[in-house]
Write an enzyme that holds these catalytic residues in place. Structure first.
Site, PDB file in Angstrom:
ATOM      1  N   LYS A  95       0.785  -1.278   0.016  1.00  0.00           N
ATOM      2  CA  LYS A  95      -0.118  -0.207  -0.040  1.00  0.00           C
ATOM      3  C   LYS A  95       0.943   1.292  -0.157  1.00  0.00           C
ATOM      4  O   LYS A  95       1.898   1.355   0.831  1.00  0.00           O
ATOM      5  CB  LYS A  95      -0.859  -0.257   1.182  1.00  0.00           C
ATOM      6  CG  LYS A  95      -1.829   1.239   1.282  1.00  0.00           C
ATOM      7  CD  LYS A  95      -3.093   0.921   0.975  1.00  0.00           C
ATOM      8  CE  LYS A  95      -4.021   1.938   0.527  1.00  0.00           C
ATOM      9  NZ  LYS A  95      -3.722   2.692  -0.657  1.00  0.00           N
ATOM     10  N   GLN A 119       7.383   3.776   3.630  1.00  0.00           N
ATOM     11  CA  GLN A 119       6.001   3.433   3.781  1.00  0.00           C
ATOM     12  C   GLN A 119       5.808   2.307   4.517  1.00  0.00           C
ATOM     13  O   GLN A 119       4.838   2.117   5.033  1.00  0.00           O
ATOM     14  CB  GLN A 119       5.484   3.119   2.300  1.00  0.00           C
ATOM     15  CG  GLN A 119       3.980   3.117   2.384  1.00  0.00           C
ATOM     16  CD  GLN A 119       3.308   4.822   2.017  1.00  0.00           C
ATOM     17  OE1 GLN A 119       4.004   5.567   1.582  1.00  0.00           O
ATOM     18  NE2 GLN A 119       2.148   4.746   2.860  1.00  0.00           N
ATOM     19  N   LYS A 122       5.598   3.324   8.247  1.00  0.00           N
ATOM     20  CA  LYS A 122       4.473   4.255   8.444  1.00  0.00           C
ATOM     21  C   LYS A 122       3.289   3.408   8.585  1.00  0.00           C
ATOM     22  O   LYS A 122       2.360   3.529   9.536  1.00  0.00           O
ATOM     23  CB  LYS A 122       4.450   5.166   7.248  1.00  0.00           C
ATOM     24  CG  LYS A 122       3.335   6.071   7.366  1.00  0.00           C
ATOM     25  CD  LYS A 122       3.295   6.778   6.037  1.00  0.00           C
ATOM     26  CE  LYS A 122       4.429   7.392   5.828  1.00  0.00           C
ATOM     27  NZ  LYS A 122       4.506   8.453   4.551  1.00  0.00           N
ATOM     28  N   LYS A 174       5.206   1.721  -3.310  1.00  0.00           N
ATOM     29  CA  LYS A 174       5.078   3.152  -3.703  1.00  0.00           C
ATOM     30  C   LYS A 174       5.305   3.147  -5.271  1.00  0.00           C
ATOM     31  O   LYS A 174       5.860   2.154  -5.817  1.00  0.00           O
ATOM     32  CB  LYS A 174       6.301   3.999  -3.192  1.00  0.00           C
ATOM     33  CG  LYS A 174       5.994   5.514  -3.224  1.00  0.00           C
ATOM     34  CD  LYS A 174       4.934   5.971  -2.001  1.00  0.00           C
ATOM     35  CE  LYS A 174       4.690   7.394  -2.176  1.00  0.00           C
ATOM     36  NZ  LYS A 174       4.085   8.048  -1.141  1.00  0.00           N
ATOM     37  N   GLY A 202      -3.035   8.305  -4.029  1.00  0.00           N
ATOM     38  CA  GLY A 202      -2.256   9.447  -4.561  1.00  0.00           C
ATOM     39  C   GLY A 202      -1.070   9.959  -3.568  1.00  0.00           C
ATOM     40  O   GLY A 202      -0.695   9.107  -2.692  1.00  0.00           O
ATOM     41  N   ASP A 203      -0.290  10.758  -4.317  1.00  0.00           N
ATOM     42  CA  ASP A 203       0.783  11.589  -3.606  1.00  0.00           C
ATOM     43  C   ASP A 203       0.961  12.692  -4.639  1.00  0.00           C
ATOM     44  O   ASP A 203       0.007  13.101  -5.021  1.00  0.00           O
ATOM     45  CB  ASP A 203       2.024  10.586  -3.779  1.00  0.00           C
ATOM     46  CG  ASP A 203       3.341  11.119  -2.902  1.00  0.00           C
ATOM     47  OD1 ASP A 203       3.275  11.013  -1.689  1.00  0.00           O
ATOM     48  OD2 ASP A 203       4.271  11.697  -3.328  1.00  0.00           O
ATOM     49  N   THR A 222      -4.586  13.278   5.515  1.00  0.00           N
ATOM     50  CA  THR A 222      -3.112  13.530   5.768  1.00  0.00           C
ATOM     51  C   THR A 222      -2.593  14.764   6.635  1.00  0.00           C
ATOM     52  O   THR A 222      -2.031  14.754   7.504  1.00  0.00           O
ATOM     53  CB  THR A 222      -2.061  13.402   4.553  1.00  0.00           C
ATOM     54  OG1 THR A 222      -2.579  12.174   3.790  1.00  0.00           O
ATOM     55  CG2 THR A 222      -0.709  13.399   4.871  1.00  0.00           C
ATOM     56  N   ASN A 226      -2.469  18.866  -1.320  1.00  0.00           N
ATOM     57  CA  ASN A 226      -3.295  18.286  -0.585  1.00  0.00           C
ATOM     58  C   ASN A 226      -2.926  18.438   0.970  1.00  0.00           C
ATOM     59  O   ASN A 226      -3.935  18.719   2.023  1.00  0.00           O
ATOM     60  CB  ASN A 226      -3.595  16.805  -1.159  1.00  0.00           C
ATOM     61  CG  ASN A 226      -4.263  16.075  -0.141  1.00  0.00           C
ATOM     62  OD1 ASN A 226      -3.989  15.204   0.750  1.00  0.00           O
ATOM     63  ND2 ASN A 226      -5.436  15.982  -0.214  1.00  0.00           N
ATOM     64  N   SER A 261      -6.685   5.571   4.037  1.00  0.00           N
ATOM     65  CA  SER A 261      -6.914   4.958   3.009  1.00  0.00           C
ATOM     66  C   SER A 261      -7.138   3.320   3.253  1.00  0.00           C
ATOM     67  O   SER A 261      -8.079   2.747   2.743  1.00  0.00           O
ATOM     68  CB  SER A 261      -5.497   4.914   2.136  1.00  0.00           C
ATOM     69  OG  SER A 261      -5.509   6.037   1.134  1.00  0.00           O
TER      70      SER A 261
HETATM   71  P1  NDP Z   1       0.523  18.068  -3.900  1.00  0.00           P
HETATM   72  O1  NDP Z   1       0.813  17.683  -5.344  1.00  0.00           O
HETATM   73  O2  NDP Z   1      -1.165  18.070  -3.731  1.00  0.00           O
HETATM   74  O3  NDP Z   1       1.166  19.284  -3.448  1.00  0.00           O
HETATM   75  C1  NDP Z   1       2.411  19.433  -3.448  1.00  0.00           C
HETATM   76  C2  NDP Z   1       2.761  20.819  -3.076  1.00  0.00           C
HETATM   77  O4  NDP Z   1       4.346  20.833  -2.900  1.00  0.00           O
HETATM   78  C3  NDP Z   1       2.701  21.577  -4.188  1.00  0.00           C
HETATM   79  O5  NDP Z   1       2.401  22.843  -3.569  1.00  0.00           O
HETATM   80  C4  NDP Z   1       3.879  21.901  -4.943  1.00  0.00           C
HETATM   81  O6  NDP Z   1       4.112  23.028  -5.592  1.00  0.00           O
HETATM   82  C5  NDP Z   1       4.988  21.591  -3.751  1.00  0.00           C
HETATM   83  N1  NDP Z   1       6.136  20.945  -4.183  1.00  0.00           N
HETATM   84  C6  NDP Z   1       6.154  19.858  -4.709  1.00  0.00           C
HETATM   85  N2  NDP Z   1       7.524  19.574  -5.282  1.00  0.00           N
HETATM   86  C7  NDP Z   1       8.358  20.576  -4.713  1.00  0.00           C
HETATM   87  C8  NDP Z   1       9.474  20.910  -4.880  1.00  0.00           C
HETATM   88  N3  NDP Z   1      10.673  20.354  -5.319  1.00  0.00           N
HETATM   89  N4  NDP Z   1      10.030  22.331  -4.655  1.00  0.00           N
HETATM   90  C9  NDP Z   1       9.176  23.010  -3.826  1.00  0.00           C
HETATM   91  N5  NDP Z   1       7.922  22.616  -3.574  1.00  0.00           N
HETATM   92  C10 NDP Z   1       7.349  21.371  -4.121  1.00  0.00           C
HETATM   93  O7  NDP Z   1       1.097  16.509  -3.121  1.00  0.00           O
HETATM   94  P2  NDP Z   1       0.730  16.145  -1.627  1.00  0.00           P
HETATM   95  O8  NDP Z   1       0.188  17.460  -0.718  1.00  0.00           O
HETATM   96  O9  NDP Z   1      -0.140  15.022  -1.715  1.00  0.00           O
HETATM   97  O10 NDP Z   1       2.145  15.798  -1.218  1.00  0.00           O
HETATM   98  C11 NDP Z   1       3.014  16.659  -0.352  1.00  0.00           C
HETATM   99  C12 NDP Z   1       4.141  15.720   0.245  1.00  0.00           C
HETATM  100  O11 NDP Z   1       3.277  15.038   1.457  1.00  0.00           O
HETATM  101  C13 NDP Z   1       4.856  14.933  -0.433  1.00  0.00           C
HETATM  102  O12 NDP Z   1       5.855  14.638   0.236  1.00  0.00           O
HETATM  103  C14 NDP Z   1       4.090  13.625  -0.206  1.00  0.00           C
HETATM  104  O13 NDP Z   1       4.947  12.388  -0.416  1.00  0.00           O
HETATM  105  C15 NDP Z   1       3.803  13.790   1.174  1.00  0.00           C
HETATM  106  N6  NDP Z   1       2.483  12.931   1.684  1.00  0.00           N
HETATM  107  C16 NDP Z   1       1.127  12.820   0.921  1.00  0.00           C
HETATM  108  C17 NDP Z   1       0.267  12.114   1.346  1.00  0.00           C
HETATM  109  C18 NDP Z   1      -1.197  12.168   0.989  1.00  0.00           C
HETATM  110  O14 NDP Z   1      -2.250  11.645   1.265  1.00  0.00           O
HETATM  111  N7  NDP Z   1      -1.422  12.948  -0.346  1.00  0.00           N
HETATM  112  C19 NDP Z   1       0.342  11.215   2.711  1.00  0.00           C
HETATM  113  C20 NDP Z   1       1.664  11.180   3.176  1.00  0.00           C
HETATM  114  C21 NDP Z   1       2.460  12.119   2.774  1.00  0.00           C
HETATM  115  P3  NDP Z   1       4.158  22.916  -7.083  1.00  0.00           P
HETATM  116  O15 NDP Z   1       2.856  22.962  -7.364  1.00  0.00           O
HETATM  117  O16 NDP Z   1       4.869  24.234  -7.512  1.00  0.00           O
HETATM  118  O17 NDP Z   1       5.004  21.786  -7.608  1.00  0.00           O
END
Ligand code: NDP
Length: 448
Positions: free
Chosen positions: A93, A114, A117, A129, A168-169, A212, A243, A380
């Site tokens: 997962k 993961q 976690k 992943k 998603g991620d 999250t 997200n 999830s």
């Molecule tokens: P989203 O795609 O919804 O948002 C990602 C955000 O981070 C955007 O604002 C993006 O900006 C910014 N970002 C991404 N890459 C970079 C970078 N290289 N430098 C600066 N800003 C960056 O993703 P999520 O919110 O889902 O995920 C964010 C983090 O949380 C990740 O590390 C993910 O692995 C982790 N996570 C997510 C979960 C989930 O349920 N979604 C669960 C657990 C962890 P821009 O639009 O400019 O790229």
């Protein structure tokens, strides 16, 4: 040198020799191994079973070509991945990431994290992943759909509700999960349990989009309460505007804290009146715009280019919610100079090893990603349960379960840290609690 230290160094050397170029994967392993000495000192049977060499090698890795047509009719090719890392306690997962930086090292580091976690959630899920180096930014809905259909055409061969359940991620939200599920259904038939993060009208769970971000704030609240602190009056720096960040901002505000920043990869907003999560959500989720647009709408907000971690802000809590290694050592020192007392990770591995060292040297309360952001995967797994039972729980029911799971994760981490004489070290506590569950399950199942 103790037998435990020698073993840890030996296994790290083996991994480094096998994959010298996988820097993110090696970093995740290194951070993890740093906390493992007390476990191997007390439990030489893990060394006898060579558990670490087994645990750090994925059970299976798929890499595949993803051809898709852009709107101009040109053939494009992306590279897709799925790492099925560990199934000791349940089906693989873990999310799918769409970002141009995605490579095998990143997918392996995410898959490795993961495993532990998922074990911490107490739910029967293994670690996996995946993703692709496709950049969803600036693509039309049709391009996203064609990419997702092509990606799933290959991925569908390897996943299933009892074997591997992606979610998603970064770059994968409700729209992408919808296209991926639609294609899976055409190829293999309707089986809702094969993906999580689905829309509510076709098998999704209430509170999954929020999980999250909310879980991160519930976890932070546990840390605060355990240290005679609370959210009201705290100034909070959030990075990201996706997200995780959006719903973290909402929950911090609800609990009485004030979020003064959010960001994307171009720049960041500072709003001394407190960021309004509804505007962030409208810009990022609905309009698919940039965070700069926030300053055009809100008079108290100022936009700056660059990293929010370079801004010398005064604040109490930092919640990095963007991506790996977003905070380096110098930036961690900036935070400490600005009065930060707590760092809790919404993103996966957002703090570089130097940043973690800086937090530890300054006695910052540090909530590591695998514990602090586990709320997403926990819900999830609750979506999987609802799909199996053909039931839908209310928002309140899911949210209550989420809060309970997060409290349990915190309690387990504290207990493990106490047991191994590293009281107050939430990083070691989370690593040890997650590791022992998985290692014991692997050993019980023989040489797997
Ligand atoms: P989203 O795609 O919804 O948002 C990602 C955000 O981070 C955007 O604002 C993006 O900006 C910014 N970002 C991404 N890459 C970079 C970078 N290289 N430098 C600066 N800003 C960056 O993703 P999520 O919110 O889902 O995920 C964010 C983090 O949380 C990740 O590390 C993910 O692995 C982790 N996570 C997510 C979960 C989930 O349920 N979604 C669960 C657990 C962890 P821009 O639009 O400019 O790229």
């Amino acid at each position: 040198m103790s037998r435990a230290t020698e073993y840890l160094q030996h296994v790290y050397a083996v991994i480094e020799q096998r994959d010298p170029n996988q820097s993110e994967f090696l970093e995740a392993i290194h951070d993890f191994f740093q906390t493992m000495t007390p476990v191997f000192e007390q439990h030489p049977e893990y060394i006898d079973a060579n558990i670490l060499e087994r645990l750090t090698e994925p059970e299976r890795v798929f890499q595949f070509r993803v051809p898709w047509l852009d709107d101009a009719g040109h053939a494009q090719v992306s590279r897709g991945f799925r790492v099925q890392f560990n199934s000791a306690i349940g089906p693989y997962k873990g999310g799918l990431r769409l970002h141009p930086s995605v490579n095998l090292s990143i997918v392996k580091f995410l898959g490795f994290e993961q495993i532990f976690k998922n074990a911490l959630t107490g739910l029967p899920i293994g670690g996996g992943k995946g993703g692709a180096d496709f950049d969803p930014k600036g693509k039309s809905d049709n391009e996203i759909m064609r990419f997702c259909q092509s990606f799933m055409t290959e991925l569908s061969k390897y996943i299933g509700p009892d074997t591997d359940v992606p979610a998603g991620d970064i770059g994968v939200g409700g729209r992408e999960i919808g296209y991926l599920y639609g294609q899976y259904k055409r190829l293999r038939g309707a089986d809702r349990g094969v993906l999580t993060g689905k829309g509510l009208n076709y098998g999704g769970s209430l509170a999954r989009p929020e999980a999250t971000g909310y879980g991160l704030v519930y976890y932070t609240n546990e840390m605060l309460n355990a240290n005679q602190l609370s959210f009201p009056g705290q100034r909070v720096i959030v990075s990201g505007a996706g997200n995780v960040a959006t719903y973290a901002i909402q929950k911090v505000t609800e609990l009485g804290g004030k979020v003064i920043t959010c960001s994307d990869s171009n720049g960041y907003i500072v709003d001394e009146d407190g960021i309004d999560f509804k505007i962030v959500k409208q810009i990022k989720e609905v309009e698919r715009g940039r965070i700069k647009d926030y300053a055009d709408r809100v008079a108290s907000a100022v936009y700056h280019t660059g990293s929010v971690w370079d801004a010398q802000l005064t604040a109490d809590i930092a919640l990095p919610c963007a991506t790996q290694n977003e905070i380096n050592g110098a930036q961690a020192n900036n935070l400490i100079a600005g009065g930060i007392k707590v760092v809790a990770e919404g993103a996966n591995m957002p703090s570089s090893p130097e940043a973690i060292e800086a937090y530890q040297a300054a006695d910052i309360l540090y909530g590591p990603a695998k514990a602090a952001n586990a709320g997403g995967v926990a819900v999830s797994a609750l979506e999987m349960s609802q799909n199996s039972m053909r039931l839908s729980w209310t928002f309140e029911e899911v949210d209550n379960r989420l809060q309970q799971i997060v409290q349990d994760i915190f309690a387990q981490s504290v207990a493990a840290a106490n047991e191994y004489s590293v009281t107050g070290d939430y990083l070691s506590g989370a690593n040890i609690a997650g590791f022992t569950k998985v290692a014991d399950a692997m050993i019980a199942q023989g040489l797997v």
